[in-house]
Design a protein around this motif. Structure first.
Motif, PDB file in Angstrom:
ATOM      1  N   LEU A  96       1.623  13.437 -47.067  1.00 43.26           N
ATOM      2  CA  LEU A  96       0.076  13.927 -46.606  1.00 43.26           C
ATOM      3  C   LEU A  96       0.010  15.438 -46.382  1.00 43.26           C
ATOM      4  O   LEU A  96       1.108  16.012 -45.853  1.00 43.26           O
ATOM      5  N   LYS A  97      -1.198  16.010 -47.003  1.00 46.55           N
ATOM      6  CA  LYS A  97      -1.310  17.405 -46.976  1.00 46.55           C
ATOM      7  C   LYS A  97      -0.958  18.132 -45.823  1.00 46.55           C
ATOM      8  O   LYS A  97      -0.312  19.059 -45.755  1.00 46.55           O
ATOM      9  N   GLN A  98      -1.408  17.491 -44.345  1.00 48.39           N
ATOM     10  CA  GLN A  98      -1.017  18.392 -43.273  1.00 48.39           C
ATOM     11  C   GLN A  98       0.296  18.185 -43.072  1.00 48.39           C
ATOM     12  O   GLN A  98       0.589  19.058 -42.068  1.00 48.39           O
ATOM     13  N   PHE A  99       1.184  17.303 -43.573  1.00 54.51           N
ATOM     14  CA  PHE A  99       2.540  17.597 -43.043  1.00 54.51           C
ATOM     15  C   PHE A  99       3.429  18.117 -44.130  1.00 54.51           C
ATOM     16  O   PHE A  99       4.675  18.514 -43.836  1.00 54.51           O
ATOM     17  N   LYS A 100       3.092  18.600 -45.327  1.00 55.63           N
ATOM     18  CA  LYS A 100       3.960  18.897 -46.465  1.00 55.63           C
ATOM     19  C   LYS A 100       4.760  19.896 -46.123  1.00 55.63           C
ATOM     20  O   LYS A 100       6.095  20.308 -46.432  1.00 55.63           O
ATOM     21  N   ASN A 101       4.233  20.920 -45.706  1.00 57.19           N
ATOM     22  CA  ASN A 101       4.720  22.383 -45.359  1.00 57.19           C
ATOM     23  C   ASN A 101       5.304  22.725 -44.183  1.00 57.19           C
ATOM     24  O   ASN A 101       5.565  23.815 -43.849  1.00 57.19           O
ATOM     25  N   VAL A 102       5.279  21.709 -43.239  1.00 60.42           N
ATOM     26  CA  VAL A 102       5.531  21.952 -41.755  1.00 60.42           C
ATOM     27  C   VAL A 102       7.002  21.559 -41.811  1.00 60.42           C
ATOM     28  O   VAL A 102       7.673  20.741 -42.165  1.00 60.42           O
ATOM     29  N   PRO A 103       7.665  22.743 -40.980  1.00 61.49           N
ATOM     30  CA  PRO A 103       9.275  22.334 -40.650  1.00 61.49           C
ATOM     31  C   PRO A 103       9.462  21.126 -39.965  1.00 61.49           C
ATOM     32  O   PRO A 103       8.727  20.791 -39.092  1.00 61.49           O
ATOM     33  N   LYS A 104      10.672  20.351 -40.387  1.00 60.20           N
ATOM     34  CA  LYS A 104      10.767  19.103 -39.619  1.00 60.20           C
ATOM     35  C   LYS A 104      12.244  19.068 -39.035  1.00 60.20           C
ATOM     36  O   LYS A 104      13.253  19.696 -39.949  1.00 60.20           O
ATOM     37  N   ILE A 105      12.278  18.824 -38.154  1.00 61.25           N
ATOM     38  CA  ILE A 105      13.596  18.376 -37.198  1.00 61.25           C
ATOM     39  C   ILE A 105      13.904  17.115 -36.758  1.00 61.25           C
ATOM     40  O   ILE A 105      12.988  16.362 -36.157  1.00 61.25           O
ATOM     41  N   MET A 106      15.092  16.594 -37.236  1.00 64.34           N
ATOM     42  CA  MET A 106      15.205  14.997 -36.701  1.00 64.34           C
ATOM     43  C   MET A 106      16.754  14.749 -36.161  1.00 64.34           C
ATOM     44  O   MET A 106      17.631  15.513 -36.371  1.00 64.34           O
ATOM     45  N   PHE A 107      16.562  14.073 -35.127  1.00 64.74           N
ATOM     46  CA  PHE A 107      17.780  13.616 -34.542  1.00 64.74           C
ATOM     47  C   PHE A 107      18.208  12.159 -34.508  1.00 64.74           C
ATOM     48  O   PHE A 107      17.438  11.363 -34.322  1.00 64.74           O
ATOM     49  N   ASP A 108      19.659  11.908 -34.849  1.00 61.05           N
ATOM     50  CA  ASP A 108      19.785  10.572 -35.138  1.00 61.05           C
ATOM     51  C   ASP A 108      21.391  10.551 -35.029  1.00 61.05           C
ATOM     52  O   ASP A 108      22.085  11.354 -35.115  1.00 61.05           O
ATOM     53  N   ASP A 109      21.613   9.208 -34.714  1.00 67.06           N
ATOM     54  CA  ASP A 109      23.307   8.889 -34.334  1.00 67.06           C
ATOM     55  C   ASP A 109      23.950   8.473 -35.437  1.00 67.06           C
ATOM     56  O   ASP A 109      25.261   8.290 -35.674  1.00 67.06           O
ATOM     57  N   ALA A 110      23.227   8.027 -36.585  1.00 66.36           N
ATOM     58  CA  ALA A 110      24.168   7.313 -37.683  1.00 66.36           C
ATOM     59  C   ALA A 110      24.096   7.976 -38.945  1.00 66.36           C
ATOM     60  O   ALA A 110      23.124   8.679 -39.421  1.00 66.36           O
ATOM     61  N   PRO A 111      25.563   8.124 -39.059  1.00 64.01           N
ATOM     62  CA  PRO A 111      25.973   8.950 -40.160  1.00 64.01           C
ATOM     63  C   PRO A 111      25.127   8.595 -41.602  1.00 64.01           C
ATOM     64  O   PRO A 111      24.904   9.604 -42.269  1.00 64.01           O
ATOM     65  N   SER A 112      24.648   7.355 -41.865  1.00 65.28           N
ATOM     66  CA  SER A 112      24.136   7.088 -43.040  1.00 65.28           C
ATOM     67  C   SER A 112      22.811   7.595 -43.049  1.00 65.28           C
ATOM     68  O   SER A 112      22.296   8.226 -44.264  1.00 65.28           O
ATOM     69  N   VAL A 113      22.023   7.613 -42.084  1.00 62.44           N
ATOM     70  CA  VAL A 113      20.679   7.977 -41.857  1.00 62.44           C
ATOM     71  C   VAL A 113      20.588   9.548 -41.998  1.00 62.44           C
ATOM     72  O   VAL A 113      19.764  10.298 -42.447  1.00 62.44           O
ATOM     73  N   ILE A 114      21.726  10.113 -41.129  1.00 61.75           N
ATOM     74  CA  ILE A 114      21.819  11.730 -41.121  1.00 61.75           C
ATOM     75  C   ILE A 114      21.875  12.134 -42.589  1.00 61.75           C
ATOM     76  O   ILE A 114      21.240  13.255 -43.175  1.00 61.75           O
ATOM     77  N   SER A 115      22.797  11.378 -43.375  1.00 62.69           N
ATOM     78  CA  SER A 115      23.026  12.020 -44.808  1.00 62.69           C
ATOM     79  C   SER A 115      21.758  11.945 -45.595  1.00 62.69           C
ATOM     80  O   SER A 115      21.547  12.937 -46.383  1.00 62.69           O
ATOM     81  N   LYS A 116      21.148  10.722 -45.355  1.00 62.53           N
ATOM     82  CA  LYS A 116      19.951  10.381 -46.294  1.00 62.53           C
ATOM     83  C   LYS A 116      18.886  11.365 -45.988  1.00 62.53           C
ATOM     84  O   LYS A 116      18.023  11.934 -46.850  1.00 62.53           O
ATOM     85  N   MET A 117      18.611  11.643 -44.540  1.00 63.71           N
ATOM     86  CA  MET A 117      17.492  12.699 -44.007  1.00 63.71           C
ATOM     87  C   MET A 117      17.606  13.794 -44.589  1.00 63.71           C
ATOM     88  O   MET A 117      16.879  14.639 -44.878  1.00 63.71           O
TER      89      MET A 117
END
Length: 222
Positions: A180-201
């Motif tokens: 979506l246009k309003q989200f494309k260029n906004v900095p994104k930071i994620m917190f997760d505990d699963a290594p597979s998710v961290i790698s994919k993100m």
């Protein structure tokens, strides 16, 4: 009630469905529809109350967002290890999970230090997302509201059969949202505990931090 020819105001359920459309969220719209037909009136009111608050926040100032913060739930914001058996790769074991999924057990969950970070960044200038690989129901909603954890959006597994791996589930839903246009260029930071998710993100360009390490460091500083 109708007053002197004025149009009747929509009830909470209709209000929520309308805002589901405005938020471009197919999953949220499905939740809204299902809530209308819940057999327990008190549970219907609880869920509607949460999502009305949720949508009021969601459609506010979307084009002025400075940052997007994405939080996993289990072992990131809350400690639910007593009822969330995991596989060897850190993903959820669903067969065992559903046996332990009771309201009593949910309310035994404890907040982790990242819950405070969640609350600190949950301001009008930021967009906060809960991205969990499990399903969400009214017991989870009650717990989140009780503890002040109300995001702009919840991404979760649907209540239909969905055996998608955690990383695939989250990446698919987040990529759809961030197109979506309003989200494309906004900095994104994620917190997760699963290594597979961290790698994919990280593969799809989202800065992702290991929540286990972050919580450990935050705990040491308490």
């Amino acid at each position: 009630e109708t007053d002197q020819g004025l149009r009747r105001r929509p009830g909470p359920a209709k209000y929520m469905i309308l805002k589901g459309f405005l938020n471009f969220s197919y999953e949220s719209f499905l939740i809204a529809i299902s809530v209308v037909f819940l057999p327990q009136p008190e549970k219907k009111i609880q869920i509607i109350s949460f999502f009305v608050d949720f949508y009021d926040k969601t459609i506010y100032n979307l084009y002025m967002i400075k940052n997007i913060y994405i939080f996993d739930l289990d072992q990131t914001v809350i400690d639910s290890s007593h009822r969330n058996p995991t596989n060897s790769d850190g993903t959820l074991n669903f067969q065992k999970y559903f046996k332990l999924r009771t309201r009593r057990n949910i309310f035994k969950d404890k907040l982790l230090p990242l819950a405070n970070i969640f609350k600190q960044v949950n301001t009008d200038e930021n967009y906060v997302i809960i991205a969990t690989a499990r399903t969400i129901d009214y017991d989870d909603i009650d717990f989140l509201k009780l503890n002040g954890l109300i995001p702009n959006k919840i991404i979760s597994r649907r209540w239909v059969v969905d055996n998608s791996p955690d990383a695939e589930l989250k990446s698919k839903k987040l990529k759809q949202l961030f197109n979506l246009k309003q989200f494309k260029n906004v900095p994104k930071i994620m917190f997760d505990d699963a290594p597979s998710v961290i790698s994919k993100m990280r593969e799809i360009g989202i800065t992702t931090l290991n929540s286990l390490k972050i919580n450990e460091r935050l705990q040491q500083n308490v």
